[in-house]
Write a protein that holds these residues in place. Sequence first.
Motif, PDB file in Angstrom:
ATOM      1  N   GLN A  44       5.475  -1.416   2.480  1.00 52.46           N
ATOM      2  CA  GLN A  44       6.075  -2.199   1.409  1.00 52.46           C
ATOM      3  C   GLN A  44       5.468  -3.594   1.400  1.00 52.46           C
ATOM      4  O   GLN A  44       5.049  -4.104   2.435  1.00 52.46           O
ATOM      5  CB  GLN A  44       7.584  -2.336   1.611  1.00 52.46           C
ATOM      6  CG  GLN A  44       8.310  -1.026   1.670  1.00 52.46           C
ATOM      7  CD  GLN A  44       9.759  -1.208   2.086  1.00 52.46           C
ATOM      8  OE1 GLN A  44      10.179  -2.274   2.493  1.00 52.46           O
ATOM      9  NE2 GLN A  44      10.527  -0.131   1.988  1.00 52.46           N
ATOM     10  N   ILE A 100       6.801  -1.484  -3.928  1.00 56.84           N
ATOM     11  CA  ILE A 100       6.198  -0.275  -3.391  1.00 56.84           C
ATOM     12  C   ILE A 100       5.168   0.197  -4.397  1.00 56.84           C
ATOM     13  O   ILE A 100       5.302  -0.051  -5.600  1.00 56.84           O
ATOM     14  CB  ILE A 100       7.243   0.819  -3.087  1.00 56.84           C
ATOM     15  CG1 ILE A 100       8.093   1.121  -4.326  1.00 56.84           C
ATOM     16  CG2 ILE A 100       8.127   0.420  -1.925  1.00 56.84           C
ATOM     17  CD1 ILE A 100       9.100   2.255  -4.128  1.00 56.84           C
ATOM     18  N   SER A 101       4.125   0.851  -3.894  1.00 52.12           N
ATOM     19  CA  SER A 101       3.049   1.267  -4.792  1.00 52.12           C
ATOM     20  C   SER A 101       2.240   2.390  -4.169  1.00 52.12           C
ATOM     21  O   SER A 101       2.189   2.534  -2.941  1.00 52.12           O
ATOM     22  CB  SER A 101       2.134   0.075  -5.087  1.00 52.12           C
ATOM     23  OG  SER A 101       1.092   0.471  -5.959  1.00 52.12           O
ATOM     24  N   GLU A 102       1.616   3.177  -5.013  1.00 53.11           N
ATOM     25  CA  GLU A 102       0.671   4.208  -4.577  1.00 53.11           C
ATOM     26  C   GLU A 102      -0.731   3.616  -4.450  1.00 53.11           C
ATOM     27  O   GLU A 102      -1.653   4.288  -4.011  1.00 53.11           O
ATOM     28  CB  GLU A 102       0.661   5.389  -5.557  1.00 53.11           C
ATOM     29  CG  GLU A 102       1.970   6.153  -5.605  1.00 53.11           C
ATOM     30  CD  GLU A 102       2.354   6.747  -4.260  1.00 53.11           C
ATOM     31  OE1 GLU A 102       1.464   7.274  -3.542  1.00 53.11           O
ATOM     32  OE2 GLU A 102       3.545   6.671  -3.901  1.00 53.11           O
ATOM     33  N   GLN A 103      -0.896   2.367  -4.864  1.00 49.65           N
ATOM     34  CA  GLN A 103      -2.180   1.674  -4.787  1.00 49.65           C
ATOM     35  C   GLN A 103      -2.098   0.596  -3.703  1.00 49.65           C
ATOM     36  O   GLN A 103      -1.012   0.147  -3.352  1.00 49.65           O
ATOM     37  CB  GLN A 103      -2.510   1.004  -6.123  1.00 49.65           C
ATOM     38  CG  GLN A 103      -2.527   1.940  -7.306  1.00 49.65           C
ATOM     39  CD  GLN A 103      -2.605   1.192  -8.631  1.00 49.65           C
ATOM     40  OE1 GLN A 103      -2.177   0.056  -8.733  1.00 49.65           O
ATOM     41  NE2 GLN A 103      -3.154   1.858  -9.632  1.00 49.65           N
ATOM     42  N   THR A 104      -3.236   0.171  -3.224  1.00 49.74           N
ATOM     43  CA  THR A 104      -3.278  -0.958  -2.300  1.00 49.74           C
ATOM     44  C   THR A 104      -3.491  -2.215  -3.124  1.00 49.74           C
ATOM     45  O   THR A 104      -4.452  -2.320  -3.889  1.00 49.74           O
ATOM     46  CB  THR A 104      -4.412  -0.789  -1.278  1.00 49.74           C
ATOM     47  OG1 THR A 104      -4.175   0.422  -0.551  1.00 49.74           O
ATOM     48  CG2 THR A 104      -4.469  -1.961  -0.325  1.00 49.74           C
ATOM     49  N   GLU A 155       2.151  -1.188 -10.066  1.00 48.90           N
ATOM     50  CA  GLU A 155       0.748  -0.777 -10.047  1.00 48.90           C
ATOM     51  C   GLU A 155      -0.093  -1.923 -10.567  1.00 48.90           C
ATOM     52  O   GLU A 155       0.422  -2.838 -11.227  1.00 48.90           O
ATOM     53  CB  GLU A 155       0.519   0.511 -10.851  1.00 48.90           C
ATOM     54  CG  GLU A 155       0.846   0.411 -12.298  1.00 48.90           C
ATOM     55  CD  GLU A 155       0.676   1.754 -13.014  1.00 48.90           C
ATOM     56  OE1 GLU A 155       0.377   1.696 -14.211  1.00 48.90           O
ATOM     57  OE2 GLU A 155       0.873   2.817 -12.394  1.00 48.90           O
ATOM     58  N   ARG A 179       8.692  -0.325  -8.145  1.00 45.17           N
ATOM     59  CA  ARG A 179       7.421   0.385  -8.024  1.00 45.17           C
ATOM     60  C   ARG A 179       6.452  -0.301  -8.974  1.00 45.17           C
ATOM     61  O   ARG A 179       6.744  -0.469 -10.154  1.00 45.17           O
ATOM     62  CB  ARG A 179       7.561   1.861  -8.369  1.00 45.17           C
ATOM     63  CG  ARG A 179       6.227   2.589  -8.218  1.00 45.17           C
ATOM     64  CD  ARG A 179       6.368   4.060  -8.100  1.00 45.17           C
ATOM     65  NE  ARG A 179       7.112   4.533  -6.957  1.00 45.17           N
ATOM     66  CZ  ARG A 179       6.604   4.722  -5.730  1.00 45.17           C
ATOM     67  NH1 ARG A 179       5.338   4.434  -5.495  1.00 45.17           N
ATOM     68  NH2 ARG A 179       7.358   5.200  -4.770  1.00 45.17           N
ATOM     69  N   SER A 208       0.866  -1.182   0.000  1.00 45.60           N
ATOM     70  CA  SER A 208       0.000   0.000   0.000  1.00 45.60           C
ATOM     71  C   SER A 208       0.901   1.229   0.000  1.00 45.60           C
ATOM     72  O   SER A 208       2.114   1.111   0.144  1.00 45.60           O
ATOM     73  CB  SER A 208      -0.909  -0.014   1.235  1.00 45.60           C
ATOM     74  OG  SER A 208      -0.153   0.207   2.400  1.00 45.60           O
ATOM     75  N   PRO A 209       0.312   2.419  -0.128  1.00 48.69           N
ATOM     76  CA  PRO A 209       1.138   3.630  -0.102  1.00 48.69           C
ATOM     77  C   PRO A 209       1.931   3.784   1.197  1.00 48.69           C
ATOM     78  O   PRO A 209       2.979   4.423   1.213  1.00 48.69           O
ATOM     79  CB  PRO A 209       0.124   4.765  -0.262  1.00 48.69           C
ATOM     80  CG  PRO A 209      -1.027   4.144  -0.973  1.00 48.69           C
ATOM     81  CD  PRO A 209      -1.079   2.731  -0.474  1.00 48.69           C
ATOM     82  N   SER A 210       1.463   3.178   2.282  1.00 49.28           N
ATOM     83  CA  SER A 210       2.139   3.333   3.565  1.00 49.28           C
ATOM     84  C   SER A 210       2.993   2.129   3.969  1.00 49.28           C
ATOM     85  O   SER A 210       3.669   2.177   4.990  1.00 49.28           O
ATOM     86  CB  SER A 210       1.104   3.602   4.668  1.00 49.28           C
ATOM     87  OG  SER A 210       0.219   2.498   4.767  1.00 49.28           O
TER      88      SER A 210
END
Length: 149
Positions: A103, A121-125, A145, A143, A99-101
């Motif tokens: 790894q 790592i991602s900006e999405q869950t 998605e 990174r 998730s964004p918070s």
Amino acid sequence: MLQPLWSWAILGLLLLGMEMLTGTFYILWFGIAALCVALLIALFPHLSTAIQLLAFSVLSLASLAVWRLKYAKTQPQLRVGQSRGEELGRVGRITQPVSPSSQGRIEFTVPVLGSRDWIAISEQTLQPGDEAQVVRVEGNYLRVERKQH
């Protein structure tokens, strides 16, 4: 005091000896240049010190430049640990939530940059079992998605 011919010859042999100890191929060209200056002095014994130093400088730099150009063309392109862009778009399966918070982890069927398992790592869950694609390599992380269908 040594004659210039012997000074250049000894310098050239010392540099070649140092090259044999290091194996870098950088000192080699300076040693060869010094031996060439010794040969020039043998052919033209009245060369001034300034001309000798100029000849040494020109021969050293020219031979080093020629070697670097040739070496760059023949050096194998080792890819271990080096990102070249082919991994972008590769699809893997999330094995630990990301998730964004926090790894997570992603696993590939075919290794990416030498490994099948990576920290993601991602900006999405994304949940375990989700398919994700690589969008960028950031140091030791990928990174990702959600896979676009």
